[in-house]
Design a protein around this motif. Structure first.
Motif, PDB file in Angstrom:
ATOM      1  N   ILE A 297      73.304 -64.112  -3.650  1.00 54.91           N
ATOM      2  CA  ILE A 297      72.575 -65.109  -3.222  1.00 54.91           C
ATOM      3  C   ILE A 297      71.735 -64.577  -2.040  1.00 54.91           C
ATOM      4  O   ILE A 297      72.414 -64.387  -0.907  1.00 54.91           O
ATOM      5  CB  ILE A 297      73.305 -66.268  -3.033  1.00 54.91           C
ATOM      6  CG1 ILE A 297      74.157 -66.796  -4.157  1.00 54.91           C
ATOM      7  CG2 ILE A 297      72.383 -67.528  -2.526  1.00 54.91           C
ATOM      8  CD1 ILE A 297      73.377 -67.451  -5.415  1.00 54.91           C
ATOM      9  N   GLU A 298      70.322 -65.038  -1.726  1.00 53.25           N
ATOM     10  CA  GLU A 298      69.644 -64.783  -0.594  1.00 53.25           C
ATOM     11  C   GLU A 298      69.788 -65.826   0.383  1.00 53.25           C
ATOM     12  O   GLU A 298      69.394 -67.145   0.025  1.00 53.25           O
ATOM     13  CB  GLU A 298      68.324 -64.374  -0.899  1.00 53.25           C
ATOM     14  CG  GLU A 298      68.327 -62.876  -1.365  1.00 53.25           C
ATOM     15  CD  GLU A 298      66.986 -62.097  -1.509  1.00 53.25           C
ATOM     16  OE1 GLU A 298      66.965 -61.026  -1.736  1.00 53.25           O
ATOM     17  OE2 GLU A 298      65.816 -62.961  -1.545  1.00 53.25           O
ATOM     18  N   VAL A 299      70.415 -65.722   1.506  1.00 57.34           N
ATOM     19  CA  VAL A 299      70.557 -66.763   2.624  1.00 57.34           C
ATOM     20  C   VAL A 299      69.631 -66.133   3.839  1.00 57.34           C
ATOM     21  O   VAL A 299      69.955 -64.878   4.427  1.00 57.34           O
ATOM     22  CB  VAL A 299      71.847 -67.090   2.904  1.00 57.34           C
ATOM     23  CG1 VAL A 299      72.030 -68.445   3.716  1.00 57.34           C
ATOM     24  CG2 VAL A 299      72.533 -67.567   1.534  1.00 57.34           C
ATOM     25  N   HIS A 300      69.036 -67.060   4.629  1.00 61.06           N
ATOM     26  CA  HIS A 300      68.369 -66.633   5.971  1.00 61.06           C
ATOM     27  C   HIS A 300      68.557 -67.720   6.996  1.00 61.06           C
ATOM     28  O   HIS A 300      68.376 -69.000   6.478  1.00 61.06           O
ATOM     29  CB  HIS A 300      67.062 -66.393   5.639  1.00 61.06           C
ATOM     30  CG  HIS A 300      66.151 -65.523   6.695  1.00 61.06           C
ATOM     31  ND1 HIS A 300      66.098 -66.290   7.879  1.00 61.06           N
ATOM     32  CD2 HIS A 300      65.767 -64.209   6.805  1.00 61.06           C
ATOM     33  CE1 HIS A 300      65.351 -65.295   8.699  1.00 61.06           C
ATOM     34  NE2 HIS A 300      65.405 -64.210   7.907  1.00 61.06           N
ATOM     35  N   ASN A 301      68.547 -67.407   7.780  1.00 58.45           N
ATOM     36  CA  ASN A 301      69.313 -68.474   9.215  1.00 58.45           C
ATOM     37  C   ASN A 301      67.819 -69.212   9.277  1.00 58.45           C
ATOM     38  O   ASN A 301      67.797 -70.300   9.953  1.00 58.45           O
ATOM     39  CB  ASN A 301      69.707 -67.776  10.510  1.00 58.45           C
ATOM     40  CG  ASN A 301      68.873 -66.736  10.992  1.00 58.45           C
ATOM     41  OD1 ASN A 301      67.929 -66.086  10.326  1.00 58.45           O
ATOM     42  ND2 ASN A 301      68.599 -66.693  12.282  1.00 58.45           N
ATOM     43  N   ASN A 302      66.707 -68.609   9.225  1.00 59.11           N
ATOM     44  CA  ASN A 302      65.469 -69.225   9.302  1.00 59.11           C
ATOM     45  C   ASN A 302      64.303 -68.782   8.276  1.00 59.11           C
ATOM     46  O   ASN A 302      63.567 -67.861   8.463  1.00 59.11           O
ATOM     47  CB  ASN A 302      64.787 -68.884  10.703  1.00 59.11           C
ATOM     48  CG  ASN A 302      63.527 -69.846  11.154  1.00 59.11           C
ATOM     49  OD1 ASN A 302      63.094 -70.450  10.121  1.00 59.11           O
ATOM     50  ND2 ASN A 302      63.401 -69.862  12.393  1.00 59.11           N
ATOM     51  N   PRO A 303      64.427 -69.206   6.931  1.00 59.54           N
ATOM     52  CA  PRO A 303      63.709 -68.693   5.982  1.00 59.54           C
ATOM     53  C   PRO A 303      62.081 -68.938   6.097  1.00 59.54           C
ATOM     54  O   PRO A 303      61.614 -67.963   5.679  1.00 59.54           O
ATOM     55  CB  PRO A 303      64.065 -69.588   4.575  1.00 59.54           C
ATOM     56  CG  PRO A 303      65.518 -70.287   5.063  1.00 59.54           C
ATOM     57  CD  PRO A 303      65.533 -70.180   6.393  1.00 59.54           C
ATOM     58  N   ALA A 304      61.911 -69.697   6.752  1.00 60.24           N
ATOM     59  CA  ALA A 304      60.160 -69.869   7.300  1.00 60.24           C
ATOM     60  C   ALA A 304      59.719 -68.569   7.785  1.00 60.24           C
ATOM     61  O   ALA A 304      58.566 -68.390   7.883  1.00 60.24           O
ATOM     62  CB  ALA A 304      59.977 -71.137   7.870  1.00 60.24           C
ATOM     63  N   ARG A 305      60.863 -67.828   8.658  1.00 64.70           N
ATOM     64  CA  ARG A 305      60.263 -66.769   9.362  1.00 64.70           C
ATOM     65  C   ARG A 305      60.738 -65.378   8.813  1.00 64.70           C
ATOM     66  O   ARG A 305      60.570 -64.320   9.242  1.00 64.70           O
ATOM     67  CB  ARG A 305      60.817 -66.911  10.637  1.00 64.70           C
ATOM     68  CG  ARG A 305      60.456 -68.139  11.208  1.00 64.70           C
ATOM     69  CD  ARG A 305      60.209 -68.166  13.055  1.00 64.70           C
ATOM     70  NE  ARG A 305      59.777 -67.071  13.346  1.00 64.70           N
ATOM     71  CZ  ARG A 305      59.662 -66.739  14.620  1.00 64.70           C
ATOM     72  NH1 ARG A 305      60.385 -67.516  15.672  1.00 64.70           N
ATOM     73  NH2 ARG A 305      59.121 -65.488  15.257  1.00 64.70           N
ATOM     74  N   ALA A 306      61.352 -65.451   7.726  1.00 65.86           N
ATOM     75  CA  ALA A 306      61.891 -64.197   6.897  1.00 65.86           C
ATOM     76  C   ALA A 306      60.814 -63.268   6.784  1.00 65.86           C
ATOM     77  O   ALA A 306      59.597 -63.693   6.252  1.00 65.86           O
ATOM     78  CB  ALA A 306      62.457 -64.569   5.695  1.00 65.86           C
ATOM     79  N   LEU A 307      60.863 -61.988   6.819  1.00 70.14           N
ATOM     80  CA  LEU A 307      60.007 -60.986   6.614  1.00 70.14           C
ATOM     81  C   LEU A 307      59.963 -60.473   5.044  1.00 70.14           C
ATOM     82  O   LEU A 307      59.103 -60.043   4.859  1.00 70.14           O
ATOM     83  CB  LEU A 307      60.499 -59.694   7.517  1.00 70.14           C
ATOM     84  CG  LEU A 307      60.362 -60.062   9.165  1.00 70.14           C
ATOM     85  CD1 LEU A 307      60.860 -58.813   9.591  1.00 70.14           C
ATOM     86  CD2 LEU A 307      59.073 -60.366   9.463  1.00 70.14           C
ATOM     87  N   CYS A 308      60.795 -61.049   4.244  1.00 73.08           N
ATOM     88  CA  CYS A 308      61.110 -60.883   2.945  1.00 73.08           C
ATOM     89  C   CYS A 308      61.643 -61.822   2.241  1.00 73.08           C
ATOM     90  O   CYS A 308      62.733 -62.275   2.550  1.00 73.08           O
ATOM     91  CB  CYS A 308      62.015 -59.222   2.801  1.00 73.08           C
ATOM     92  SG  CYS A 308      61.913 -58.640   1.070  1.00 73.08           S
ATOM     93  N   ASP A 309      61.194 -62.168   1.171  1.00 75.22           N
ATOM     94  CA  ASP A 309      61.452 -63.346   0.116  1.00 75.22           C
ATOM     95  C   ASP A 309      62.210 -64.618   0.806  1.00 75.22           C
ATOM     96  O   ASP A 309      63.103 -65.091   0.273  1.00 75.22           O
ATOM     97  CB  ASP A 309      62.698 -62.474  -0.495  1.00 75.22           C
ATOM     98  CG  ASP A 309      62.310 -61.577  -1.543  1.00 75.22           C
ATOM     99  OD1 ASP A 309      61.267 -61.373  -2.044  1.00 75.22           O
ATOM    100  OD2 ASP A 309      63.242 -60.791  -2.186  1.00 75.22           O
TER     101      ASP A 309
END
Ligand code: PEP
Ligand code: MN
Length: 343
Positions: A297-309
């Motif tokens: 699962i892809e999880v990002h601390n700040n998805p709006a600023r993710a460089l990918c996906d």
């Protein structure tokens, strides 16, 4: 062809069968199950009749495997294979959660995300250092710096690492950092890369190609197994179809189909399978209900600023909710999911 030994076959009888196979110019591959030993005849064994092996002492039966994949086949290895990633087993009763950002972007991003997925119950941290991007102008990953950050996160949060390797030349380097080598969808048919990861004894996470059939995925696994590395985890991540409403079409059928054809563990990647954050949890639930041995699962601390996906990345809160949901489904089908970690 596989030669199934009687359950009370002696070591000498097994040795004699192996010698017989080798005298014909084939390789023998032993699989010792709880009940009995199965010996695979590796090579193009079409000219040999199974009956000739059935005359040997200790042999119960010899049968041709009708599939083109052999070492990956359940006929050859009826028991489920457990792939061990440090202390974590994939392919057993527990549904293993692997989570983290699509790509490693910075220390802060990786550490915050690692802390969050660990707290929610993930057992493996994902993160790409080299990214196979469709556009040469997109972020390509931090490379070696990304591997070093993954090593830091592993030490800090005691999470084994899964990260992608894109070329045979980089396998040795990536294997020094990674606990699991990921082969991405775009590289499922990169035969030199399959051969290179087959030469190391690290677990391999092999993703289904964007347009690959189940059989083609199993043939790709066969390349790795035939080089000596038996630690292969298969991953359904969606295929390209005519349906444009999702990034890919997650092939839920592939999970039970694979589980019946192969002894290798099968995990699901609903992030790439859907491309949309709001679809990740429903498809994760479905995958576990269908028999998946783990989730990526892809999880990002700040998805709006993710460089990918970013569009398919869950927030830490979203991942917490996914784990709680998936746990209920896992329990309903007799499986378990790692508990949230308070440390
Ligand atoms: C990824 O896991 O970030 C990835 C690139 O996946 P895939 O190879 O399935 O597209
Ligand atoms: Mn991704």
């Amino acid at each position: 062809m596989v030669i199934v030994m009687k359950h009370n076959a002696t070591a000498d009888e097994i040795t004699e069968v192996v010698a017989n196979i080798e005298s014909l110019g084939y390789k023998a591959h032993l699989s010792r199950g709880e009940e009995r030993t199965i010996i695979g005849v590796i090579g193009d064994e079409r000219p040999v009749e199974p009956e000739r092996f059935e005359l040997l002492p200790g042999v119960e039966r010899a049968v041709r495997i009708l599939h083109p994949f052999k070492l990956a086949s359940r006929d050859f290895h009826p028991d489920d294979t457990l792939v061990r990633i440090n202390g974590v087993s994939v392919g057993g009763r527990e549904v293993v959660l692997m989570a983290g950002p699509c790509s490693v972007e910075s220390r802060e991003q990786l550490m915050e995300t690692a802390a969050a997925v660990k707290a929610a119950g993930a057992q493996v941290l994902r993160g790409g250092a080299w990214k196979p991007r469709s556009s040469p102008y997109s972020f390509q990953g931090l490379g070696l710096k990304g591997l070093e950050l993954l090593r830091e996160a592993k030490a800090e949060y005691h999470l084994p690492i899964v990260t992608e390797v894109m070329s045979p030349q980089e396998v040795t380097l990536v294997a020094q950092y990674a606990d699991v080598l990921q082969l991405g969808a775009r590289n499922m048919n990169n035969f030199p890369l399959l051969a290179a990861v087959g030469e190391v004894q690290k677990p391999v996470l092999l993703k289904r190609g964007m347009m690959a059939t189940v059989e083609e995925l199993l043939m790709a696994a066969e390349y790795i197994l035939s080089r000596g590395n038996q630690n292969v985890i298969l991953c359904e991540r969606g295929i390209r179809t005519f349906e444009p409403s999702t990034r890919n079409t997650f092939d839920i059928n592939a999970i039970p189909v694979l589980k019946s054809l192969t002894h290798l563990p099968v995990i699901a990647d609903p992030s790439h399978g859907t491309g949309k954050r709001e679809l990740v949890t429903p498809i994760a639930r479905a995958a576990v209900a269908a028999g998946a041995d783990g989730l990526l699962i892809e999880v990002h601390n700040n998805p709006a600023r993710a460089l990918c996906d970013g569009a398919q990345s869950l927030t830490p809160e979203g991942f917490d909710a996914l784990v709680a949901d998936v746990r209920r489904v896992a329990e309903a089908v007799g499986r378990t999911v790692g508990l949230p970690c308070l440390a």
